[in-house]
Write an enzyme that holds these catalytic residues in place. Structure first.
Site, PDB file in Angstrom:
ATOM      1  N   LYS A   1      21.807-113.189   8.269  1.00 28.82           N
ATOM      2  CA  LYS A   1      21.532-114.368   7.453  1.00 28.82           C
ATOM      3  C   LYS A   1      20.099-114.812   7.750  1.00 28.82           C
ATOM      4  O   LYS A   1      19.781-115.122   8.901  1.00 28.82           O
ATOM      5  CB  LYS A   1      22.535-115.463   7.814  1.00 28.82           C
ATOM      6  CG  LYS A   1      22.246-116.843   7.247  1.00 28.82           C
ATOM      7  CD  LYS A   1      23.316-117.812   7.729  1.00 28.82           C
ATOM      8  CE  LYS A   1      23.049-119.229   7.271  1.00 28.82           C
ATOM      9  NZ  LYS A   1      24.155-120.142   7.667  1.00 28.82           N
TER      10      LYS A   1
ATOM     11  N   ARG B   1      31.906-127.152  10.793  1.00 32.67           N
ATOM     12  CA  ARG B   1      31.351-128.266  11.563  1.00 32.67           C
ATOM     13  C   ARG B   1      31.959-129.608  11.177  1.00 32.67           C
ATOM     14  O   ARG B   1      31.378-130.657  11.477  1.00 32.67           O
ATOM     15  CB  ARG B   1      29.839-128.310  11.420  1.00 32.67           C
ATOM     16  CG  ARG B   1      29.297-128.507  10.009  1.00 32.67           C
ATOM     17  CD  ARG B   1      27.789-128.674  10.056  1.00 32.67           C
ATOM     18  NE  ARG B   1      27.204-128.979   8.762  1.00 32.67           N
ATOM     19  CZ  ARG B   1      26.457-128.147   8.075  1.00 32.67           C
ATOM     20  NH1 ARG B   1      26.202-126.936   8.543  1.00 32.67           N
ATOM     21  NH2 ARG B   1      25.955-128.507   6.906  1.00 32.67           N
TER      22      ARG B   1
ATOM     23  N   GLU C   1      31.715-119.780   1.598  1.00 30.40           N
ATOM     24  CA  GLU C   1      31.571-119.994   3.040  1.00 30.40           C
ATOM     25  C   GLU C   1      31.853-121.452   3.342  1.00 30.40           C
ATOM     26  O   GLU C   1      31.206-122.342   2.784  1.00 30.40           O
ATOM     27  CB  GLU C   1      30.157-119.628   3.486  1.00 30.40           C
ATOM     28  CG  GLU C   1      29.849-119.952   4.938  1.00 30.40           C
ATOM     29  CD  GLU C   1      28.368-119.815   5.256  1.00 30.40           C
ATOM     30  OE1 GLU C   1      27.878-120.590   6.103  1.00 30.40           O
ATOM     31  OE2 GLU C   1      27.689-118.955   4.646  1.00 30.40           O
TER      32      GLU C   1
ATOM     33  N   THR D   1      28.562-121.620  10.178  1.00 33.62           N
ATOM     34  CA  THR D   1      28.185-122.459  11.316  1.00 33.62           C
ATOM     35  C   THR D   1      29.109-122.211  12.507  1.00 33.62           C
ATOM     36  O   THR D   1      29.493-123.147  13.216  1.00 33.62           O
ATOM     37  CB  THR D   1      28.178-123.966  10.941  1.00 33.62           C
ATOM     38  OG1 THR D   1      27.698-124.128   9.609  1.00 33.62           O
ATOM     39  CG2 THR D   1      27.232-124.737  11.865  1.00 33.62           C
TER      40      THR D   1
END
Length: 211
Positions: free
Chosen positions: A131, A48, A44, A71
């Site tokens: 998550k 950001r 992942e 994110t």
């Protein structure tokens, strides 16, 4: 097919998810190579940093690694991430518009939850894989088990504060699909260009996560 099935298909059974914050696209290719050499099959990339799209493209092009975007906060970010090669999308919280956009794009989405209320919202939206974030600060396995008990249909990808020493404990939980962690490739590793150490830590984690 449920979201759990969709994610499981995309991850091809991998239960270890390195979570990567990569500030420089130049390290993306050697990072992907180190992860693959260590046995990782998915990763992942947090969305950001300024180079996140370039990092996604480079890592997705490497081969042998299924790369998703983390994110992700807005539908527009989800669209950009998928265009860059993300095969799945992860959010720190639940946003109905992000979920809808991911379904429109045909990619699994894993929204974050921290409470039973947020989990109920996700399930009501048809999302059964979430998550748990931030997992350890929220109470770790005790919280995960407490949420899983009244919601047996839910599946979790716990992430946040989890280290190598806790990996097998989380993976032993029937409700856990995969575990996310950043200890295999930290910002310090990337700053030093220590790809041998990333490969070693990844290999150790992959061995721990084996059935």
């Amino acid at each position: 097919m449920s979201d759990t099935d969709d994610l499981a298909c995309v991850l091809a059974g991998a239960r270890l998810m390195p979570v990567l914050t990569v500030p420089d696209a130049d390290v993306a290719a050697p990072l992907a190579a180190a992860l693959v050499a260590g046995g990782a099959r998915c990763a992942e990339v947090t969305f950001r940093t300024p180079d996140a799209e370039q990092v996604l493209k480079a890592m997705a092009a490497h081969g042998g690694l299924t790369v998703g975007a983390g994110t992700v906060l807005t539908p527009e970010q989800a669209e950009r991430a998928v265009a860059a090669g993300a095969r799945f999308v992860v959010s720190p919280g639940f946003d109905g518009d992000v979920v809808a956009k991911c379904r429109e794009l045909g990619v699994p989405v894993v929204p974050g939850v921290a409470t039973a209320t947020e989990l109920m919202r996700a399930l009501r939206a048809g999302v059964d894989t979430v998550k748990l974030f931030p997992a350890e600060p929220l109470g770790g396995l005790r919280t995960l088990r407490a949420l899983a008990a009244p919601f047996p249909q839910a599946r979790f990808v716990p992430t946040g504060g989890i280290g190598a020493d806790r990996l097998t404990d989380y993976l032993a939980e029937p409700a856990v699909v995969a575990v996310g962690g950043s200890w295999m490739a930290t910002s310090a590793h990337l700053e030093r260009g220590d790809f041998d150490e990333i490969r070693r830590l990844t290999a150790e984690a992959v061995e721990r996560s084996a059935p």
